[in-house]
Scaffold this motif. Structure first.
Motif, PDB file in Angstrom:
ATOM      1  N   HIS A 125       2.275   6.412  -0.797  1.00 52.76           N
ATOM      2  CA  HIS A 125       1.363   5.358  -0.326  1.00 52.76           C
ATOM      3  C   HIS A 125       1.656   5.094   1.139  1.00 52.76           C
ATOM      4  CE1 HIS A 125       4.644   3.983  -2.954  1.00 52.76           C
ATOM      5  NE2 HIS A 125       4.924   3.129  -1.996  1.00 52.76           N
ATOM      6  N   GLY A 126       1.690   6.197   1.890  1.00 48.68           N
ATOM      7  CA  GLY A 126       1.918   6.115   3.321  1.00 48.68           C
ATOM      8  C   GLY A 126       3.049   7.012   3.784  1.00 48.68           C
TER       9      GLY A 126
ATOM     10  N   PHE B  54      -8.277   9.599   5.508  1.00 45.01           N
ATOM     11  CA  PHE B  54      -8.054   8.213   5.978  1.00 45.01           C
ATOM     12  C   PHE B  54      -8.749   7.946   7.319  1.00 45.01           C
ATOM     13  CE2 PHE B  54      -4.006   8.808   3.449  1.00 45.01           C
ATOM     14  CZ  PHE B  54      -4.444   8.073   2.362  1.00 45.01           C
TER      15      PHE B  54
ATOM     16  N   VAL C 277      -3.007   4.204  -2.143  1.00 42.82           N
ATOM     17  CA  VAL C 277      -2.441   2.851  -2.190  1.00 42.82           C
ATOM     18  C   VAL C 277      -2.054   2.474  -0.762  1.00 42.82           C
ATOM     19  CG1 VAL C 277      -0.545   1.426  -3.038  1.00 42.82           C
ATOM     20  CG2 VAL C 277      -1.665   3.040  -4.576  1.00 42.82           C
ATOM     21  N   GLY C 278      -2.551   1.324  -0.338  1.00 46.51           N
ATOM     22  CA  GLY C 278      -2.389   0.915   1.059  1.00 46.51           C
ATOM     23  C   GLY C 278      -1.098   0.197   1.341  1.00 46.51           C
ATOM     24  N   GLY C 279      -0.002   0.905   1.188  1.00 42.49           N
ATOM     25  CA  GLY C 279       1.314   0.321   1.454  1.00 42.49           C
ATOM     26  C   GLY C 279       1.847  -0.403   0.239  1.00 42.49           C
TER      27      GLY C 279
ATOM     28  N   THR D 158      -6.254   1.730   9.147  1.00 39.37           N
ATOM     29  CA  THR D 158      -6.663   2.768  10.090  1.00 39.37           C
ATOM     30  C   THR D 158      -8.130   2.696  10.521  1.00 39.37           C
ATOM     31  OG1 THR D 158      -4.973   4.145   9.048  1.00 39.37           O
ATOM     32  CG2 THR D 158      -6.527   5.253  10.515  1.00 39.37           C
TER      33      THR D 158
ATOM     34  N   CYS E 223      -0.235   4.497   5.491  1.00 36.64           N
ATOM     35  CA  CYS E 223      -0.993   4.290   4.244  1.00 36.64           C
ATOM     36  C   CYS E 223      -2.485   4.416   4.464  1.00 36.64           C
ATOM     37  CB  CYS E 223      -0.644   2.948   3.610  1.00 36.64           C
ATOM     38  SG  CYS E 223      -1.504   1.516   4.305  1.00 36.64           S
ATOM     39  N   GLY E 224      -2.942   4.272   5.696  1.00 34.33           N
ATOM     40  CA  GLY E 224      -4.346   4.499   6.001  1.00 34.33           C
ATOM     41  C   GLY E 224      -5.250   3.291   5.833  1.00 34.33           C
ATOM     42  N   PHE E 225      -4.706   2.175   5.354  1.00 33.72           N
ATOM     43  CA  PHE E 225      -5.582   1.052   5.025  1.00 33.72           C
ATOM     44  C   PHE E 225      -6.108   0.352   6.281  1.00 33.72           C
ATOM     45  CE2 PHE E 225      -6.862  -3.093   3.391  1.00 33.72           C
ATOM     46  CZ  PHE E 225      -7.587  -2.718   2.271  1.00 33.72           C
TER      47      PHE E 225
ATOM     48  N   TYR F 242      -9.214   3.923  -2.427  1.00 33.67           N
ATOM     49  CA  TYR F 242      -8.278   2.893  -2.881  1.00 33.67           C
ATOM     50  C   TYR F 242      -8.851   2.225  -4.132  1.00 33.67           C
ATOM     51  CZ  TYR F 242      -6.436   3.531   1.851  1.00 33.67           C
ATOM     52  OH  TYR F 242      -5.922   4.069   3.002  1.00 33.67           O
TER      53      TYR F 242
END
Lengths: 157, 153, 780
Positions: free
Chosen positions: C504-505, C17, C251-253, A103, A99-101, C24
């Motif tokens: 979202h991933g 990313f 969207v982060g997961g 990362t 998801c890259g969050f 986001y």
């Protein structure tokens, strides 16, 4: 309000910020560098890791006002002249992100980890990488490919 | 959680009972009590500061005396709102038993917290509640045994 | 290098990313942004006697404080559960009213009673503390079994005894008879621990009302923006669909928790209209723990009967499912059609009966979390199988083999009709890769070091894609579960795919592009995937249930079929050939067996210039399709976990984790392996680390990462992931889905391994060092 001057990603920046402003908020809201993420409120997840004077710092736990004159590097600042940093390249090569969050924090932690181990002449084993990632949580990858990415980047840095 | 304790106080039961109902005594004995006002013979309002792990909160609380069987027993119940930190509630059943010129005080206390205190500090609640209860009755015992020296803690 | 089906193509989406350029929801900031903070109940159950807003309203910078009476007064509808389940006595489920802001009662810690809108986020939060809600605290209940007991506090007036439904599936009398005649009956009580999904990106919403257009825009952390728009419009009456644009950017997961339309999105939209400001809310992690839907939380008793040869004769299950304080969007389907229908596992079982009671408690609503019902079913079956094998003195893999379904299609007694699979192949592959043959030697070696080594199996099957629409409709679903796609070939030959599947991933921007590039023989760089915006994409049902491949990509294939048909007609016309002789290869559209050809881009240009098209053909080259699957898909596999336990401390290390999955066709093995890794990690988290804990008063006491144990890198091993696939016969690409398998298959493998190591079967998840050590002490 305090006037804070820092060097962020190689550029001098100066802003008036409320004293209680966290570095993460300063970067995200004042400088609009939104690559630094905030994933928790107890300084556990590490999505907010940036480098302050060359060391990894959780930006959600540092006050901007305490960092007058600091050199700050964020995820936006590690690629040079359009060339990805070896750690960035390794993350995409090894599918170390979904998801890259998390990362940006993972990459900033990874860079710091490799630098420290190299400076100290220590061997960055996969066990050591896992141990060093204690402060960074990823919910997508199960860490397998993140560990592989850091291992690969360490060989190239 | 439940906590129990037993104290021997070198004072006759009537004196102990009077102290247990004296707002000035309660003020010096309740740990972190900043102020306390008697609203009626059995109700009081108080401001109490407590630190639970990383959370320091000022509770605006109400204290109530229930099940009064003078001079043998009562229940003291406290309930405090700590704003964003959540709330804390506690009560103690206190019994006094005459033993010659002395009095044996026994209590059974319960505590409950809610909101952020519960979510962030649950590991610390048991220990904190035990500490608060023990401190109160220690203070109380000391106060009656020797009311003059400044209480500690 | 090939970029087609089966190629390990690096992800196209990664660059933004890894450079910090992902966008986001919390990165969105509107002009003149205002911020929302919710006034949340610290009590698990309380009447709202009054709300004093005066102190908050008096603060400089506070724009407004809004409450539930204002919200319902403006006609905002209650939050609904979209799947109607009928109890076995024929009665409808008891759905209690859920207002986005509570009006009369709060029913869990975190239930919002009001919202503050202010100029800054910090100010909104400070002002929210100044809103005084006068609560009359009521008794609360957090445990599902206790909520069903006589005298338990009742949470909703229309749900007597807190019972939402009492549902059953299968034949009870026949199952009882089979059990009574069984040579051996294994009986267990099994709890499936409550989890918090914890995608790393907290939920967020930015709602902007345009008074001149009477139009709303909502940026939100959603797995399914069209479903969000549909539900916000049709049920919550926030705005009509054509006046509401929902955008789910990066969207982060999600893991299920971002399927649902939560009170916060509804409130932000409504508050934006009320205040005529763009309203932004971003959860912090503490808030996420008390507002994001939780997962699992089942208490079951189960009996499995065997004949003398170890063949399963009957399986009977009684389950209590904790739904929390309100019925979330898909909550009702999870312990019924996504759980009890999978209780046949990989086995040929003639008699199954399952009874499910769904129960209200004073806790956060519970809904689908990665796997949704299937992990609960798999854990139950696979713990039973391992236990039965130990009780009967049989090899656990041989007991499984004695019962595998080997002929397809296979109709189970609980609705599902398995279409394809080779369960022996997965088990063989996993055993080989895990070197099961060498296990006794490893165990002996570990014993010399004072460690206990154990090995555990799990042979899982699940059901993905979730459809066909008519079938789910007949079972109570409120929506169809198809997917849509549009394929736009531009005049220069580049292609945009508009899909209702949200990424979202999962890497859709890469895998979806792979099948398009291969089909039309163009570079993958010339394909882009558009998703997540209701103004751009025609429609979509979103991403959950491992459906993006089997359903989402099937819709793309269908649309590509239409594009190809038109391309053939255009090329045949221009090249003066028969349509049947047209082939697409090497970037060209050719006449088979000749040197006549036109470039792919020339076909696009022809379609749009329309100078020379066949008579009656419409200009343009853009086709859309809706794909409604013919059946669920059935991913399956075998997982083997090997652990080493330190008997002095109970500390358990997973020394080896081997997976053999059958996902049907695999488009990008790199991405599929990543999905399996992540799923296994969440499964190991459930098995060894994670648990949402409420005290008896309904206070959540695992409300941060200091108390809720998220799996970290040092807790997890490298995973050895393999594939042994059969092709799904029911969709054009032969895909089954891979997103949830790891989380479904792994928990029983872990617990089976630990219980094997310690020689005690009494061990509940999460198997923390303390739990393992206690089980060891109890066994000695």
């Amino acid at each position: 309000m305090t006037k804070i001057s820092m060097n962020v990603n190689g550029k001098a920046v100066s802003r008036d910020v409320p004293d209680e402003t966290l570095l993460s908020d300063y970067l995200r809201e004042h400088l609009r560098l939104t690559g630094t993420h905030v994933g928790c409120d107890t300084s556990q997840c590490g999505a907010c890791v940036v480098h302050v004077n060359g060391r990894a710092v959780k930006s959600c736990s540092a006050l901007a006002a305490s960092l007058e004159g600091a050199e700050v590097t964020t995820i936006e600042g590690i690629a040079q002249n359009g060339e990805l940093h070896p750690m960035q390249q390794a993350f995409t090569d090894h599918h170390g992100l979904q998801c890259g969050f998390c990362t940006p924090g993972m990459i900033m932690t990874g860079v710091d980890m490799v630098n420290r181990y190299k400076a100290e002449g220590r061997d960055l084993t996969t066990d050591a990488i896992r141990h060093e990632l204690e402060g960074n949580i990823c919910r997508c990858t199960g860490y397998h490919n993140i560990v592989r990415a850091v291992e690969d980047a360490a060989a190239k840095m | 959680m439940d906590m129990t304790g037993e104290y021997r106080i070198a004072a006759p039961r009537d004196a102990v009972w009077a102290a247990l109902n004296d707002v000035d005594v309660l003020e010096v004995c309740i740990p972190g009590c900043e102020e306390i006002h008697q609203d009626s013979p059995t109700t009081m309002t108080a401001k109490v500061v407590q630190k639970i792990g990383p959370v320091k909160a000022r509770f605006d609380g109400a204290i109530e005396l229930l099940n009064i069987e003078a001079p043998a027993s009562y229940t003291i119940k406290g309930e405090g709102q700590g704003g964003v930190a959540g709330f804390a509630k506690g009560s103690a059943d206190v019994t006094l038993e005459e033993d010659g010129d002395e009095t044996v005080l026994r209590y059974e206390a319960r505590a409950q917290v809610g909101g952020k205190l519960a979510r962030l500090g649950s590991r610390l609640i048991d220990a904190t509640a035990k500490k608060v209860a023990t401190q109160f009755f220690n203070n109380f015992q000391q106060h009656l045994n020797d009311p003059d020296p400044p209480e500690d803690g | 290098m090939s970029t087609g089906i089966g190629a390990r193509v690096k992800r196209k989406e990664d660059k933004r990313f890894i450079t910090g350029k992902g966008k986001y929801t919390d990165d969105v900031r509107s002009e003149n942004q205002a911020y929302a903070a919710f006034v949340r109940s610290p009590h698990a159950h309380a009447k709202i006697k009054g709300i004093d807003k005066s102190a908050a309203l008096a603060m400089e910078g506070v724009i407004d404080v809004l409450d539930g009476h204002q919200l319902t007064g403006d006609g905002i509808g209650n939050i609904i559960c979209g799947w109607a389940i009928t109890s076995k006595d024929g009665s409808a489920m008891n759905m209690g009213a859920w207002s986005a802001l509570a009006t009369e009662k709060v029913r869990y810690v975190g239930d919002a009673a009001a919202v503050v809108i202010a100029e800054t986020q910090a100010l909104a939060r400070i002002a929210a503390e100044a809103v005084e809600v006068d609560y009359e605290v009521l008794p609360a209940v957090s445990n599902a079994k206790k909520a069903l007991a006589d005298g338990a506090p009742e949470i909703h007036d229309n749900a007597p005894g807190n019972l939402i439904y009492d549902w059953e599936i299968g034949e009870e009398a026949a199952t009882d008879a089979a059990l009574s005649e069984a040579a051996h009956v294994t009986e267990m009580e099994i709890t499936n621990n409550r989890l918090s999904p914890n995608p790393m990106e907290p939920r967020s919403a930015v709602a902007t009302y345009d008074a001149a257009e009477e139009h709303y825009t909502l940026y939100t952390t959603s797995q399914n923006p069209h479903v969000a728009r549909l539900v916000l419009s049709a049920f919550y009456q926030v705005a009509p669909e054509h006046k509401l644009r929902v955008i789910a950017p990066d969207v982060g997961g999600g893991f299920g928790s971002k399927i649902y339309i939560y009170p916060e999105e509804i409130t932000c939209l409504w508050a934006s209209m009320k205040t005529n400001r763009s309203v932004k809310w971003t959860s912090d992690r503490s808030e996420a723990f008390i507002t994001d839907a939780h997962g699992r939380d089942h208490i079951s008793t189960a009996k499995m009967g065997f004949d003398a040869d170890g063949r399963i004769t009957g399986f009977k299950v009684d389950t209590i499912a904790n739904f929390g304080a309100y019925m979330s969007l898909f909550s009702s389907a999870v312990p019924t059609y996504l759980y009890a229908t999978l209780l046949s596992g990989q086995y040929d079982i003639q008699n199954i009966h399952c009874n499910v009671r769904a129960v209200y408690t004073n806790t956060v609503p519970v809904d689908a979390y990665r796997g949704a019902g299937r992990p609960e079913a798999c854990y139950l079956i696979e713990r039973m199988m391992e236990t039965a094998a130990r009780e009967m003195g049989k090899d656990p893999s041989e007991l499984r083999r004695a019962n595998f379904v080997r002929e397809f299609p296979h109709q189970t007694p609980v609705i599902m009709a398995y279409d394809a699979g080779d369960f022996d192949a997965n088990l063989d592959q996993a055993r080989e890769a895990a070197d099961v043959a060498g296990f006794p030697a490893r165990k002996e070696e570990a014993a010399k070091r004072g460690k206990l080594r154990g090995l555990g199996y799990s042979s899982y099957i699940e059901a993905c894609g979730i459809a066909p629409s008519a079938a789910v409709g007949s079972l109570g679903a409120g929506v169809g579960l198809w997917e849509s796609a549009e394929v736009r070939v531009n005049p220069v030959g580049t292609i945009e795919i508009l899909t209702g599947s949200h990424s979202h991933g999962q890497g859709h921007e890469t895998t979806f592009a792979q099948i398009v590039a291969e089909r039309f023989s163009i570079p993958i760089e010339n394909v882009s995937i558009v998703h997540g915006d209701t103004d751009k994409v025609q429609f979509g049902m979103g991403t959950y249930g491992s459906r993006s491949g089997a359903v989402g990509m099937s819709a793309i294939v269908k649309a590509m079929d239409k594009v190809e048909a038109k391309v053939r007609k255009i090329a045949a016309h221009v090249l003066e050939a028969s349509e049947d002789d047209i082939v697409i290869e090497g970037g060209e559209v050719k006449v088979k067996g000749t040197d006549k050809a036109m470039g792919w881009h020339e076909v696009g240009l022809s379609a749009y210039t329309a100078h020379n098209l066949p008579p009656d053909m419409e200009p343009g080259l853009k086709e859309s399709a809706f794909y409604d699957p013919a059946n669920f898909t059935f991913p399956a596999g075998a997982y083997i976990c090997e652990v080493e336990v330190d008997p002095e401390t109970g500390v358990t290390e997973i020394v080896r984790f081997t997976a053999s999955d059958d996902f049907g066709t695999i488009i990008n093995p790199m991405i599929v392996e990543g999905q399996v890794h992540g799923g296994i990690a969440q499964g190991i988290g459930q098995a060894m680390l994670e648990q949402v804990v409420y005290d008896d008063d309904g206070q959540l006491i695992t409300g941060s990462y200091m108390d809720y144990t998220m799996p970290r890198a040092a807790d997890l091993p490298f995973y050895d992931v393999h594939h042994a696939s059969t092709i799904c016969p029911n969709n054009p690409l032969g895909m089954k889905g891979c997103g949830e398998a790891g989380a479904i298959g792994s928990p029983p493998a872990v617990i089976n391994a630990i219980t094997d190591a310690i020689g005690s079967n009494t061990l509940a998840m999460p198997a923390t060092p303390h739990a393992v050590w206690s089980a060891l002490q109890a066994a000695q």
